[in-house]
Motif scaffolding. Sequence first.
Motif, PDB file in Angstrom:
ATOM      1  N   SER A  25      34.135   4.639  36.300  1.00  0.00           N
ATOM      2  CA  SER A  25      33.469   3.979  35.183  1.00  0.00           C
ATOM      3  C   SER A  25      32.754   5.064  34.382  1.00  0.00           C
ATOM      4  CB  SER A  25      32.474   2.963  35.731  1.00  0.00           C
ATOM      5  OG  SER A  25      31.724   2.434  34.696  1.00  0.00           O
ATOM      6  N   GLU A  26      33.435   5.586  33.386  1.00  0.00           N
ATOM      7  CA  GLU A  26      32.925   6.734  32.642  1.00  0.00           C
ATOM      8  C   GLU A  26      33.114   6.509  31.155  1.00  0.00           C
ATOM      9  OE1 GLU A  26      35.794   9.226  34.490  1.00  0.00           O
ATOM     10  OE2 GLU A  26      34.320  10.337  35.634  1.00  0.00           O
ATOM     11  N   ASN A  27      32.207   7.058  30.382  1.00  0.00           N
ATOM     12  CA  ASN A  27      32.427   6.960  28.939  1.00  0.00           C
ATOM     13  C   ASN A  27      32.820   8.298  28.321  1.00  0.00           C
ATOM     14  OD1 ASN A  27      30.004   8.147  29.171  1.00  0.00           O
ATOM     15  ND2 ASN A  27      28.849   6.645  27.990  1.00  0.00           N
ATOM     16  N   LYS A  78      38.539   7.869  29.385  1.00  0.00           N
ATOM     17  CA  LYS A  78      38.071   7.359  28.102  1.00  0.00           C
ATOM     18  C   LYS A  78      39.005   7.816  26.982  1.00  0.00           C
ATOM     19  CE  LYS A  78      35.750   7.707  24.195  1.00  0.00           C
ATOM     20  NZ  LYS A  78      35.649   8.692  23.144  1.00  0.00           N
ATOM     21  N   ALA A 114      42.193   5.841  26.984  1.00  0.00           N
ATOM     22  CA  ALA A 114      41.952   4.456  26.557  1.00  0.00           C
ATOM     23  C   ALA A 114      41.753   4.414  25.049  1.00  0.00           C
ATOM     24  CB  ALA A 114      40.738   3.886  27.279  1.00  0.00           C
ATOM     25  N   ALA A 115      41.063   5.409  24.513  1.00  0.00           N
ATOM     26  CA  ALA A 115      40.828   5.441  23.071  1.00  0.00           C
ATOM     27  C   ALA A 115      42.145   5.603  22.313  1.00  0.00           C
ATOM     28  CB  ALA A 115      39.880   6.589  22.740  1.00  0.00           C
ATOM     29  N   ARG A 116      42.988   6.482  22.838  1.00  0.00           N
ATOM     30  CA  ARG A 116      44.297   6.690  22.186  1.00  0.00           C
ATOM     31  C   ARG A 116      45.101   5.387  22.172  1.00  0.00           C
ATOM     32  NH1 ARG A 116      48.813   7.454  24.650  1.00  0.00           N
ATOM     33  NH2 ARG A 116      47.852   8.039  26.629  1.00  0.00           N
ATOM     34  N   PRO A 155      44.262  -1.159  26.386  1.00  0.00           N
ATOM     35  CA  PRO A 155      43.344  -0.120  26.889  1.00  0.00           C
ATOM     36  C   PRO A 155      42.937  -0.334  28.342  1.00  0.00           C
ATOM     37  CG  PRO A 155      42.302  -1.402  25.122  1.00  0.00           C
ATOM     38  CD  PRO A 155      43.701  -1.876  25.221  1.00  0.00           C
ATOM     39  N   GLN A 181      43.520   2.419  31.309  1.00  0.00           N
ATOM     40  CA  GLN A 181      42.457   2.915  32.193  1.00  0.00           C
ATOM     41  C   GLN A 181      42.962   2.964  33.639  1.00  0.00           C
ATOM     42  OE1 GLN A 181      39.332   3.995  31.935  1.00  0.00           O
ATOM     43  NE2 GLN A 181      38.532   3.715  33.995  1.00  0.00           N
ATOM     44  N   GLN A 233      36.389   1.010  19.886  1.00  0.00           N
ATOM     45  CA  GLN A 233      36.269   2.442  20.215  1.00  0.00           C
ATOM     46  C   GLN A 233      34.821   2.839  20.432  1.00  0.00           C
ATOM     47  OE1 GLN A 233      38.705   4.501  20.675  1.00  0.00           O
ATOM     48  NE2 GLN A 233      40.444   4.104  19.347  1.00  0.00           N
ATOM     49  N   LEU A 244      33.724   1.621  23.631  1.00  0.00           N
ATOM     50  CA  LEU A 244      34.372   2.412  24.683  1.00  0.00           C
ATOM     51  C   LEU A 244      33.581   3.684  24.960  1.00  0.00           C
ATOM     52  CD1 LEU A 244      36.821   3.007  26.540  1.00  0.00           C
ATOM     53  CD2 LEU A 244      37.950   4.011  24.572  1.00  0.00           C
ATOM     54  N   SER A 245      33.121   4.337  23.905  1.00  0.00           N
ATOM     55  CA  SER A 245      32.389   5.581  24.165  1.00  0.00           C
ATOM     56  C   SER A 245      30.977   5.324  24.662  1.00  0.00           C
ATOM     57  CB  SER A 245      32.392   6.499  22.945  1.00  0.00           C
ATOM     58  OG  SER A 245      32.443   5.773  21.773  1.00  0.00           O
ATOM     59  N   GLY A 302      32.332   2.764  28.497  1.00  0.00           N
ATOM     60  CA  GLY A 302      33.517   2.978  29.312  1.00  0.00           C
ATOM     61  C   GLY A 302      34.414   1.747  29.220  1.00  0.00           C
TER      62      GLY A 302
END
Lengths: 545, 498
Positions: free
Chosen positions: A171-173, A178, A181-183, A403, A407, B125, B128-129, B132
């Motif tokens: 569980s990381e931002n 991350k 997942a953003a892509r 997303p 993950q 997004q 997300l940042s 997470g």
Amino acid sequence: MVALMNGKNGSVPLNGKMNGMHNKTNGFSKNGSVHKSHTTIDEGWKKDYWESFEETPLLAAIFTYICYGLVVLIGHIRDFMNNMGLLKVNTSLEPRIPGFVPLFSTWESFYTRHVFRRVSDVLCKPVGGVPAARMDLVYRETHDYGWTYELNKDRIDTVLNMGSYNYLGFSENKGPCKDNAARVTKDYGISTFGSRQELGILDIHKQLDDLVAEFLGVEAAITVPMGFATNSMNMPCLVSKGCLILSDELNHASLVLGSRLTGATIKTFKHNNMQSLEKRLRDAVIHGKPRTHRPWKKILIVVEGVYSMEGSIVKLPEIIRLKKLYKAYLYLDEAHSIGAMGPRGRGVVDYFGLDPKEIDIMMGTFTKSFGSAGGYIGGSKRLINHLRVNSHVSVYAPTMPPPIAQQVITSMTIIMGKDGTNEGKKRIQQLKWNCRYFRRNLHERGYIIYGNKDSPVVPLLLFMPTKLAAFSRECVRRGLGVVVVGFPATPITKTRARFCLSAAHTKADIDEALKIIEEVGDLIRLRYSKMPVPSFSEKDIELVE
Amino acid sequence: MMAIIPATWDMYDMLQAVIQAPTYHLIFEALLIILIVKLVFSKAYAPDKTILTEKEKDELIEEWKPEPLVPDTPDDHPLLRSMENNIITGRPDKIMTINGKSVINMASMNFLGMLGDESIEVAAQKALSKYGVGSCGPRGFYGTMDVHLELEDRLAKFMQAEEAILYSYGFATIASAIPAYSKRGDVIFVDEGVCFAIQKGLVASRSVIKYFKHNDMADLERLCLEQQKEDKKLPKKAKVTRRFLVVEGLYAKHGDICPLPKLVELKWKYKLRIFIEESFSFGVLGDNGRGVTEHFNIKLDEVDLVAACLENAVGGAGGFCCGKKYIVDHQRLSGLGYCFSASLPPMLASGAIQSLNIIENDQSLFSRLHQKSEKIHKELSKIEGMRVMGDKVAPIKHLSLAEPSDDRSLDNRTIEKITQEASQAFGALAILILLWECLNFAMERGLALTPARYLEHEEHQLPPPSIRIAVNVKLTEDEIAKCMDIIADSCHAVLGKS
């Protein structure tokens, strides 16, 4: 009872005796008729299997009942005063509409109003950021004694997180999870709009299904966007009326609901008690259905890998032996064990060094170790084909948001070491070390701790509902976020705090947590344990740098 | 002693009576006594309680052969093949790529075109940042993020309700909500045409289920009157029996709208609590997209609970229930899918909040959607041999054969045409195969459509097989015209062959 007072208790390492650590009074009682089986089995796993369930001290039990009695008494007094018009009636209560039958049962409503509301501040604490090793709690206050809460977004308390199911710390931002997942969010959007059979399969889902199958070591797998629904919506495709489900008494609500929706007969056996299971199995095969005595169509054993409230680990080798002997099928829910157990993070199957093909239905979730959401079912090609065609999920519910799927793919790739680093191995070893270290230290401090020495779920017994509230409040005030659970989620005298360890915790984090627990523990007197300190330690676990 | 003497005298009299009695009487008495003795000592009637030996037991265990866990599904099962062969690359937007071919998408229920919207992605997004991906816990145990509370708040405000509760999966929403209120012994009146999620909720509630004919208010009233009669007979039971009415706002299986004014009238008349599942009407019906209550201009207060999923119009994931605070809050402790499931990933909640922003700010969004739905409805109705089911403003259209059951020649011809394993898998569902042919035809010409899929053996009531067409508000006039041509062509091509 004298034995109880003396604290005589059967928490001893297992060596051959199957039910040695369970004491007669703590609900895990020895079952009378132990049947000797004919096949010889490898008992090697038992040497390294250590679990303890120290029983509730009598005095603590008495005070717990007094506590609940007092709360109920005061509740009745309040209700009486309410009826007399002496108290201000709260708007959250159900109004009487003439002619309508009240929506809620009296006791249920009473419990919510007078018991749950008093401790409602320790539950559902809002989090304002990523639930990693440390998390930000958003301060909230109540002006009406717990009926409603108001968020104060300006005040954030950062606490050490021992409440979230973040076993491998994914569980990381930031970092690769991350970024990927953003892509994917950019390329795919956040929704799919269709079920599997109604044009809802994206290439990413196929990739995920294949990766999960590879990870589990099974022929095929199917993924579902919600862990709870993985059980409740797939079990009805496996058994039906005329079948028997043998379910562990402490199985998760989703398994209970799923079993109920199948229409099959459900019988429970005592928690992780192999004698109880064998007796049930034997009776079921010999006597068949009740009344008609026709044989069952099939028997499905439903167990979990790691029990999230007890911290116990299923005795899988023994269950597999029984399942083979009695020709039953096995449904293994690895919600809390996949990723978190075993040298390669592949769940309890890996922990015991077994072949995943021995288990008929491998189920698990992505919420916990993978820091995502959803669940999977893995098994033979035949099983998965059947589910793809007939499962409620593949017909009626949309597929996983891209997303969320990504993950899982990223974190699973890391665990498998496919990313070319030893990050996955490092996390697995760190989690193992953390579990042993934390558990050993708690045992040494004299708390009653439930569960297996290797389980990442660590329940600490608090017993009284007042201590439940105090423990949580005091810990959070000192910077430690913990989960506390009481009646009705646990038996009335087994109120507990639960710590979930994570690979993201460092030794310093754990020492800090231990210090806080010790402080609070002394404040509210939690050193109930009378059993000797167990001999396991974290020393034989090698950390990966 | 005094007490015993009369007793002895009695004994003497009895003895005299026995001696003087006729023989046949004595024999009769003796027989009776023997009978009583026999009855006393004979075993009570019980099924054979034979005690098996260990050897016999082991033999029984040896003998028992369970059924296979699941029946065999061959790899070339038509459904499996269709799933294998229709894999989407990239996003399933208005125009999507399926098997490397770019097609117009009228299969996804992306009614408001939210998937193509960039601001939603930006919001996701951003979340997300911060958060997470996963929330790593159920709502009770540190799974409540501030965005969840914000979304609940926004949904409640949007629906003009006191409170809303967020679920992490659309299917679980209504399926958890129903058993949270309705328990064993309670009575639920349900429309026959409700979706599968409601049906599962009904099973889980273990209540008494009374189905009325689809959208037939007379039938509902008949059932209510029956219930009233029953209640009069057992007033004590009636006092604790809650009565519920469960309907859908816009029926997913039929595409038509429930007659809400009449339902509300019956609610007050027969003291029912009305739950509406609005998965397909939320963000669709009404001038502001508030659903079927707005469509009929009925205050939300008249309805007890509204449940909807955020997977269709809103373009996120999850679902929610809204209504009065005292009703909704009950689910926070009793809704199984709420208490025992991890919460919605925060980035999806953020996306949903942004969707709500768009919905609230774009005044003409819904009139455009309704207009396009009506236009498509009109166009589809023109196709010969086909029937469009449902309301004209509904953005889902079910296109089925005009009179499937009467056209025997059609069925026979189709069955001949399909391969043997397909007929084994579907049997009577040859029409579905025929529709699939339409779909393949349309796909080749650049339009993606999907059949409405059901689990044939598990549905309470199975609607006729149909192609489900979803309207996307972002479709242009040209695209609509093109799609309608393709649909008409495909239907003619497949049907015209006969």
